[in-house]
Design a protein around this motif. Sequence first.
Motif, PDB file in Angstrom:
ATOM      1  N   GLY A 179       0.801  -1.218   0.000  1.00 47.82           N
ATOM      2  CA  GLY A 179       0.000   0.000   0.000  1.00 47.82           C
ATOM      3  C   GLY A 179       0.837   1.273   0.000  1.00 47.82           C
ATOM      4  O   GLY A 179       0.322   2.372  -0.238  1.00 47.82           O
TER       5      GLY A 179
ATOM      6  N   ASP B 171      -4.542   4.222   9.128  1.00 48.91           N
ATOM      7  CA  ASP B 171      -4.516   4.592   7.716  1.00 48.91           C
ATOM      8  C   ASP B 171      -3.455   5.668   7.502  1.00 48.91           C
ATOM      9  O   ASP B 171      -3.026   6.332   8.454  1.00 48.91           O
ATOM     10  N   LEU B 172      -3.058   5.816   6.244  1.00 48.32           N
ATOM     11  CA  LEU B 172      -2.195   6.922   5.804  1.00 48.32           C
ATOM     12  C   LEU B 172      -2.866   7.551   4.602  1.00 48.32           C
ATOM     13  O   LEU B 172      -3.348   6.828   3.720  1.00 48.32           O
ATOM     14  N   LYS B 173      -2.869   8.891   4.559  1.00 47.87           N
ATOM     15  CA  LYS B 173      -3.543   9.576   3.460  1.00 47.87           C
ATOM     16  C   LYS B 173      -2.666  10.674   2.881  1.00 47.87           C
ATOM     17  O   LYS B 173      -1.940  11.346   3.611  1.00 47.87           O
ATOM     18  N   ALA B 174      -2.811  10.875   1.576  1.00 47.34           N
ATOM     19  CA  ALA B 174      -2.193  12.023   0.929  1.00 47.34           C
ATOM     20  C   ALA B 174      -2.757  13.300   1.545  1.00 47.34           C
ATOM     21  O   ALA B 174      -3.939  13.366   1.881  1.00 47.34           O
TER      22      ALA B 174
ATOM     23  N   GLN C  30     -12.389  11.729  -3.744  1.00 53.01           N
ATOM     24  CA  GLN C  30     -11.965  12.176  -2.410  1.00 53.01           C
ATOM     25  C   GLN C  30     -10.878  13.243  -2.525  1.00 53.01           C
ATOM     26  O   GLN C  30      -9.873  13.060  -3.216  1.00 53.01           O
TER      27      GLN C  30
ATOM     28  N   VAL D 288      -2.344   2.435  -2.164  1.00 53.86           N
ATOM     29  CA  VAL D 288      -3.501   3.226  -1.713  1.00 53.86           C
ATOM     30  C   VAL D 288      -3.106   4.297  -0.687  1.00 53.86           C
ATOM     31  O   VAL D 288      -3.794   5.311  -0.556  1.00 53.86           O
TER      32      VAL D 288
ATOM     33  N   SER E 133      -2.750   7.979  -1.708  1.00 47.51           N
ATOM     34  CA  SER E 133      -3.970   8.602  -2.250  1.00 47.51           C
ATOM     35  C   SER E 133      -4.962   8.887  -1.127  1.00 47.51           C
ATOM     36  O   SER E 133      -4.671   8.673   0.044  1.00 47.51           O
ATOM     37  N   ARG E 134      -6.159   9.362  -1.519  1.00 47.68           N
ATOM     38  CA  ARG E 134      -7.273   9.472  -0.585  1.00 47.68           C
ATOM     39  C   ARG E 134      -8.468   8.649  -1.059  1.00 47.68           C
ATOM     40  O   ARG E 134      -9.596   8.831  -0.566  1.00 47.68           O
ATOM     41  N   SER E 135      -8.254   7.745  -1.989  1.00 41.23           N
ATOM     42  CA  SER E 135      -9.332   6.874  -2.455  1.00 41.23           C
ATOM     43  C   SER E 135      -9.999   6.162  -1.270  1.00 41.23           C
ATOM     44  O   SER E 135      -9.318   5.710  -0.357  1.00 41.23           O
TER      45      SER E 135
ATOM     46  N   ARG F 151      -9.463   1.064   0.459  1.00 42.75           N
ATOM     47  CA  ARG F 151      -8.258   0.910   1.291  1.00 42.75           C
ATOM     48  C   ARG F 151      -8.610  -0.020   2.448  1.00 42.75           C
ATOM     49  O   ARG F 151      -9.795  -0.245   2.719  1.00 42.75           O
TER      50      ARG F 151
END
Lengths: 123, 123
Positions: free
Chosen positions: A41, A118-121, B22, B74, B77-79, B82
């Motif tokens: 991921g 979670d990790l997010k942009a 997102q 994933v 991103s912010r999709s 996940r």
Amino acid sequence: MECDPIGTVHTPHETTSDAPRQGLRTDAEGTLELHEAYHEGLSGFDADRVVVVWWADRADRSVLTLDRDPSRGVFTSRSPARPNPVCLTECRVLDAAPAAGRLHLRGVDMVDGSPVVDLKATL
Amino acid sequence: MECDPIGTVHTPHETTSDAPRQGLRTDAEGTLELHEAYHEGLSGFDADRVVVVWWADRADRSVLTLDRDPSRGVFTSRSPARPNPVCLTECRVLDAAPAAGRLHLRGVDMVDGSPVVDLKATL
């Protein structure tokens, strides 16, 4: 709704009272290690900032108002004490090793050993 | 780690494919309704922006790489697709009725009926 921990974050904050208040800036550095099943991921990760979504596993989930001002509800704040202790911290990425599932971060406010959700942009 | 839904968000987006990507801005308006047990958590709410933490209950939790570019994981991103479909949307508050546990919001990108996990003050 079941959240599976995808990894752990190691920080200098040993207890809840050592950790900076949620949302305040800190220069503290730490290391985020993903569990092996989730390394893929992180493929292609090359951002210099990331939003870490983590679980405050030592927070009190029974409170709905703020200790410091009981006229205000927890949803007006970012305190980890809340019904679902999902916390958000935007960190600077000092070093990324995607294949090893590891990020070295600045700006960590989590208690050492907190589970990562979670990790997010960043936007 | 078990998340309890604290409420639901009603939006004009009927399906996943109707919802904006997102992180992209949208002017869509919606209503967030907290379950009664959590109304007290909204006491004193007077902010003009709020971060809605919600659960993409129709997202695919089995994917680790992006459909549109399988070389990217994933976590770049912010999709909503996940391992833990916890999503973050910063919205403008058009109207707040804390005692009724209700917020009228602009900038909703959730599918109609998505469960809400948390609300947080913006930084």
